[in-house]
Design a protein around this motif. Structure first.
Motif, PDB file in Angstrom:
ATOM      1  N   PRO A  15       0.747  -1.196   0.164  1.00  0.00           N
ATOM      2  CA  PRO A  15       0.281   0.163   0.033  1.00  0.00           C
ATOM      3  C   PRO A  15       0.875   1.247  -0.013  1.00  0.00           C
ATOM      4  N   ASP A  16       2.224   1.210  -0.020  1.00  0.00           N
ATOM      5  CA  ASP A  16       2.856   2.185  -0.148  1.00  0.00           C
ATOM      6  C   ASP A  16       3.130   3.045  -1.481  1.00  0.00           C
ATOM      7  N   ILE A  17       2.273   3.740  -1.986  1.00  0.00           N
ATOM      8  CA  ILE A  17       1.979   4.013  -3.363  1.00  0.00           C
ATOM      9  C   ILE A  17       3.291   4.891  -3.725  1.00  0.00           C
ATOM     10  N   SER A  18       3.630   5.681  -2.768  1.00  0.00           N
ATOM     11  CA  SER A  18       5.087   6.284  -3.215  1.00  0.00           C
ATOM     12  C   SER A  18       6.125   5.471  -3.492  1.00  0.00           C
ATOM     13  N   ALA A  19       6.237   4.357  -3.342  1.00  0.00           N
ATOM     14  CA  ALA A  19       7.288   3.438  -3.856  1.00  0.00           C
ATOM     15  C   ALA A  19       7.066   2.651  -5.016  1.00  0.00           C
ATOM     16  N   TRP A  20       5.895   2.996  -5.634  1.00  0.00           N
ATOM     17  CA  TRP A  20       5.302   2.424  -6.838  1.00  0.00           C
ATOM     18  C   TRP A  20       5.910   2.987  -8.035  1.00  0.00           C
ATOM     19  N   PRO A  21       6.082   2.524  -9.063  1.00  0.00           N
ATOM     20  CA  PRO A  21       6.425   3.260 -10.374  1.00  0.00           C
ATOM     21  C   PRO A  21       5.545   4.185 -10.702  1.00  0.00           C
ATOM     22  N   SER A  22       5.758   5.650 -11.166  1.00  0.00           N
ATOM     23  CA  SER A  22       4.717   6.553 -11.608  1.00  0.00           C
ATOM     24  C   SER A  22       3.642   5.966 -12.245  1.00  0.00           C
ATOM     25  N   VAL A  23       4.011   5.312 -13.286  1.00  0.00           N
ATOM     26  CA  VAL A  23       3.221   4.617 -14.504  1.00  0.00           C
ATOM     27  C   VAL A  23       1.787   3.835 -13.572  1.00  0.00           C
ATOM     28  N   LEU A  24       2.104   3.358 -12.351  1.00  0.00           N
ATOM     29  CA  LEU A  24       0.956   2.469 -11.684  1.00  0.00           C
ATOM     30  C   LEU A  24       0.621   3.537 -10.719  1.00  0.00           C
ATOM     31  N   ALA A  25       1.375   4.505 -10.208  1.00  0.00           N
ATOM     32  CA  ALA A  25       0.976   5.178  -8.865  1.00  0.00           C
ATOM     33  C   ALA A  25      -0.136   6.267  -9.495  1.00  0.00           C
ATOM     34  N   GLU A  26       0.209   6.986 -10.454  1.00  0.00           N
ATOM     35  CA  GLU A  26      -0.869   8.234 -10.980  1.00  0.00           C
ATOM     36  C   GLU A  26      -2.129   7.459 -11.228  1.00  0.00           C
TER      37      GLU A  26
END
Length: 68
Positions: A15-26
């Motif tokens: 659940p730490d979206i800040s660690a996700w690649p931006s292509v998935l996080a956004e």
């Protein structure tokens, strides 16, 4: 991003979206901002992660003792 994709990504990356690649996080953040179901899914993943990361409760062990 669909709810199914969000669920799968939360399972895979946590659940730490800040660690996700931006292509998935956004797209995930966009979906969470407009969907109550996505908010609920994210909240459940966050809660599960917090529970999993919590230290274990102490385990009480019975000890045998002999009376004098």
């Amino acid at each position: 991003m669909t709810l199914t994709e969000l669920h799968a990504t939360l399972d895979r990356l946590g659940p730490d979206i800040s660690a996700w690649p931006s292509v998935l996080a956004e797209p995930a953040l966009d979906l969470i901002s407009i969907s109550d179901a996505a908010k609920d899914l994210f909240a459940a993943a966050t809660e599960a992660s917090l529970i999993a990361d919590a230290p274990a409760a102490p385990r009480w062990q019975a000890t045998a003792s002999t009376a004098p």
